[in-house]
Design an enzyme around this catalytic site. Structure first.
Site, short mmCIF file in Angstrom:
data_model
loop_
_atom_site.label_atom_id
_atom_site.label_comp_id
_atom_site.label_asym_id
_atom_site.label_seq_id
_atom_site.Cartn_x
_atom_site.Cartn_y
_atom_site.Cartn_z
CG ASN A 10 -6.07 0.40 13.31
OD1 ASN A 10 -6.52 -0.22 14.78
ND2 ASN A 10 -5.33 -0.66 12.48
CE LYS A 12 -2.69 0.57 12.73
NZ LYS A 12 -0.84 0.40 11.74
CG HIS A 96 -4.07 -4.49 11.38
ND1 HIS A 96 -2.17 -4.26 11.36
CD2 HIS A 96 -4.45 -3.15 10.36
CE1 HIS A 96 -2.88 -3.05 10.94
NE2 HIS A 96 -3.00 -2.43 10.52
CD GLU A 98 0.05 -2.16 13.29
OE1 GLU A 98 0.15 -1.01 12.55
OE2 GLU A 98 -1.51 -2.50 13.96
CD GLU A 166 -4.70 -2.05 7.10
OE1 GLU A 166 -5.06 -2.65 7.70
OE2 GLU A 166 -4.79 -1.05 6.30
N GLY A 172 2.45 2.64 8.64
CA GLY A 172 2.80 3.33 9.36
C GLY A 172 4.70 4.22 8.69
CB SER A 212 1.00 6.00 4.14
OG SER A 212 2.66 5.28 5.82
O1 LIG Z 1 -2.37 0.01 9.33
C1 LIG Z 1 -3.08 0.32 9.23
C2 LIG Z 1 -2.75 1.76 8.27
O2 LIG Z 1 -1.76 2.29 9.24
P1 LIG Z 1 -1.26 4.28 8.53
O3 LIG Z 1 -2.01 4.89 8.24
O4 LIG Z 1 -0.64 4.82 10.10
O5 LIG Z 1 0.43 3.68 7.71
N1 LIG Z 1 -4.62 0.59 8.81
O6 LIG Z 1 -4.60 -0.25 9.59
#
Ligand SMILES: O=C(COP(=O)(O)O)NO
Length: 249
Positions: A10, A12, A96, A98, A166, A172, A212
């Site tokens: 991803n 992003k 997701h 976010e 997740e 992150g 992560s």
């Molecule tokens: O959001 C994430 C994971 O992000 P990280 O690997 O940067 O923690 N995947 O969709």
């Protein structure tokens, strides 16, 4: 089990044309297991999707990071499932954290998005996960069950669904879930699917971990019975993404 390992990247909201070219060159030159062993799907921002699709090796695939919840039309700024299909983009990430946090995407909206994307022929990486507060309150299982229930309420065929657990507190942050933590939630989710959908779906749906993941922790996480792969953020923009793909073996 026989579930094919799945590694999603991803990207992003990141990348320039030059950076994208560099990442795709690394991926195209990578020595990885065949796609009968591991399924690799990278998810650039919308603006780079056709570009990446055109450059990427044929055994890797591309995904959007979101799509609209119904047929396209007067929805300024949105990208429809039909447009992704028209461009030959086979996958889409939905729900997701976010987007759930920053754009208030509800469980119900995510369920509707998953159903509509599937109805248009897209394959879906459906994301769930608890916040740190919810984990510390001991309600992780209830939260991810509720999120999964909202998806299951709208999905009749799970063949084209990958479920991505997740934990928000691991995204992150560098605070990756321990293999035991990941395995516990993945096993709970597979039991939930068994009890609330059916044994076939529970046995076949890939449940992947995100939060992560990096080249150093992927192997141990991949060794967990119910971890069927990863959805990788930051590390998917780096050469170590190749190491994560190779953690499948
Ligand atoms: O959001 C994430 C994971 O992000 P990280 O690997 O940067 O923690 N995947 O969709």
């Amino acid at each position: 089990m026989g579930r094919k390992f799945f590694v999603g990247g991803n990207w992003k909201c990141n990348g320039t044309t030059e950076e994208v070219k560099k990442i795709v060159t690394i991926l195209n030159e990578a020595k990885v297991p065949g796609e009968d062993v591991v399924e690799v799907v990278v998810s650039p921002p919308f603006v780079f999707l056709p570009f990446v699709k055109g450059l990427l090796r044929p055994d890797f695939h591309v995904s959007a990071q979101n799509c609209w919840v119904r047929k396209g039309g007067a929805y300024t700024g949105e990208v429809s499932a039909e447009m992704l299909v028209n461009l030959g983009i086979p996958w889409v990430i939905l729900g997701h954290s976010e987007r759930r946090q920053l754009l208030q995407e509800s469980n119900e909206l995510v369920g509707d998005k998953v159903a509509y994307a599937l109805s248009q022929g897209l394959k879906v990486i459906a994301c769930i996960g608890e916040t740190l507060e919810q984990r510390e309150a001991g309600i992780t299982a209830a939260v991810v069950a509720e999120q999964t229930k909202a998806i299951a309420a709208k999905v009749s065929n799970w063949d084209n669904v990958v479920l991505a657990y997740e934990p928000v507190w691991a995204i992150g942050t560098g605070k990756v879930a321990t293999p035991a933590q990941a395995q516990e939630v993945h096993a709970d989710l597979r039991k939930w699917l068994h009890d609330n959908v059916n044994a076939g779906v529970a046995g076949s749906v890939r449940i992947i971990y995100g939060g992560s993941v990096n080249g150093g922790n992927a192997k141990e996480l991949a060794a967990q019975t119910d971890v069927d792969g990863f959805l990788v953020g930051g590390a998917s923009l780096k050469p170590e993404f190749v190491d994560i793909i190779n953690a499948a073996t």
